[in-house]
Scaffold this active site. Structure first.
Site, short mmCIF file in Angstrom:
data_model
loop_
_atom_site.label_atom_id
_atom_site.label_comp_id
_atom_site.label_asym_id
_atom_site.label_seq_id
_atom_site.Cartn_x
_atom_site.Cartn_y
_atom_site.Cartn_z
N SER A 162 -26.94 49.68 8.67
CA SER A 162 -25.99 49.06 9.68
C SER A 162 -24.68 49.12 9.38
CB SER A 162 -26.36 47.58 9.54
OG SER A 162 -25.57 46.73 10.30
N CYS A 198 -22.11 40.46 3.95
CA CYS A 198 -21.05 41.16 4.27
C CYS A 198 -19.56 40.66 3.57
CB CYS A 198 -20.55 41.00 5.88
SG CYS A 198 -19.17 41.96 6.30
N ASN A 224 -25.91 45.55 -0.12
CA ASN A 224 -24.62 45.71 0.85
C ASN A 224 -23.45 46.33 -0.23
OD1 ASN A 224 -22.95 45.54 3.06
ND2 ASN A 224 -24.00 43.80 3.85
#
Length: 315
Positions: free
Chosen positions: A33, A142, A204
């Site tokens: 993503s 994030c 991430n």
């Protein structure tokens, strides 16, 4: 026939299909993503139908303009980004962007992010009834937003609360994306597994920053951002290895995958599938190169089914 890798060539095409918590993939290669847009951007370069899954960039309830510029800086063996989840919002995504993906034969996974736990639940419920959505990737990791994101992912209890809210809002597979910026990624993984996650994405980006020595100021407009690319791969492989040993959920491994060898490392460490991210910026065909390389590795080493390799380094 013996090959350069020491294995033998198996002329039969190997089986590449994998399953991530009920989400069937024709092969283990997905997009990470935030690195592949909404898919159509890469259609001129690759046949999207050949991907195992398409994970679109992060979606929020309302449109987001993102962070101030500069948002991107190249670093040694990677990049720092501080995009700030810029996106058009869930309604525009469903009405204008999602329909374009219907022509492709692949599962579409929507990465979702929010400022509050309630945001995640609302997004899950809205996307649950959206035609063409195969699963949800829950972004609690994030590092470059001021609210939500890593704040949820760094607290195991909050990570579990977000997971429960998403689970209550959808029957689709729920894949939680974990942050490496924690004391124990295993602890977070265990909590979201108990809260109803069907799978895990990891990792991430790592929190980092760069300083312009001439201006004597941080380079990024947001000061700090997420480090991705080959520099983070050893951290990511370690995280997958640790979580695979303790948590019985399928893992999509990511972090610095550029070649098929990188991808196989993740699979041997315990990942059922992999996602190619930053490499797409350098080589728009990176996903295809990785997929072709995995297939070649399996043939040359006499591996009939990709699932035989998952976690094989533990055995």
């Amino acid at each position: 026939m013996t090959t350069q890798y020491g294995g033998t060539v198996n002329e039969k095409k190997p089986q590449l299909a994998v399953n991530i918590g009920g989400l069937a993939m024709k092969n283990p290669v997905a997009t990470a993503s935030g690195t592949f847009g909404f898919g159509s951007e890469y259609a001129p370069y690759i046949d999207l139908n050949l991907l195992g899954a398409l994970v679109v960039k992060g979606i929020t309830l309302q449109p987001r303009a993102g962070n101030s510029t500069p948002r991107l800086v190249e670093t040694t063996a990677g990049i720092l980004n501080s995009i700030g989840l810029q996106n058009p919002g869930v309604e525009v995504f469903i009405e204008k962007l999602l329909p374009a993906l219907a022509e492709y034969d692949l599962p579409v996974i929507v990465n979702i992010a929010g400022d509050t736990v309630q945001d995640y639940g609302k997004l899950a419920a809205r996307l649950d009834c959206a035609r063409g959505v195969a699963g949800l990737e829950v972004n609690i990791s994030c590092p470059n937003v001021k609210k939500g994101g890593m704040q949820f992912g760094s607290d195991p209890a909050m990570a579990a609360e977000v997971t429960r809210a998403v689970r209550a809002g959808t029957d689709k597979p729920v894949i939680v994306k974990l942050s490496p910026n924690v004391t124990s990624i295993v602890d977070v993984a265990e909590k979201v597994a108990r809260a109803g996650a069907d799978g895990l994405s990891m990792i991430n980006t790592l929190l980092g920053m760069a300083i312009d020595v001439k201006k004597r100021r941080p380079v990024l407009g947001n000061v700090m951002g997420g480090l991705s690319g080959p520099a983070v791969k050893p951290v990511a492989v370690r995280a997958v290895w640790q979580v695979y040993r303790e948590v019985k959920l399928p893992i999509i491994g990511m972090g610095g995958i550029v070649t098929a060898q990188d991808a196989v490392e993740f699979i041997l460490a315990g990942a059922t599938a992999v996602a190619v991210g930053t490499a797409n910026f350098v080589n728009p065909r990176a996903t295809m190169d990785v997929l072709e390389g995995i297939t070649r590795y399996m043939i040359e080493n006499g591996v009939r089914n990709i699932n035989e390799l998952v976690g094989a380094a533990h055995r």
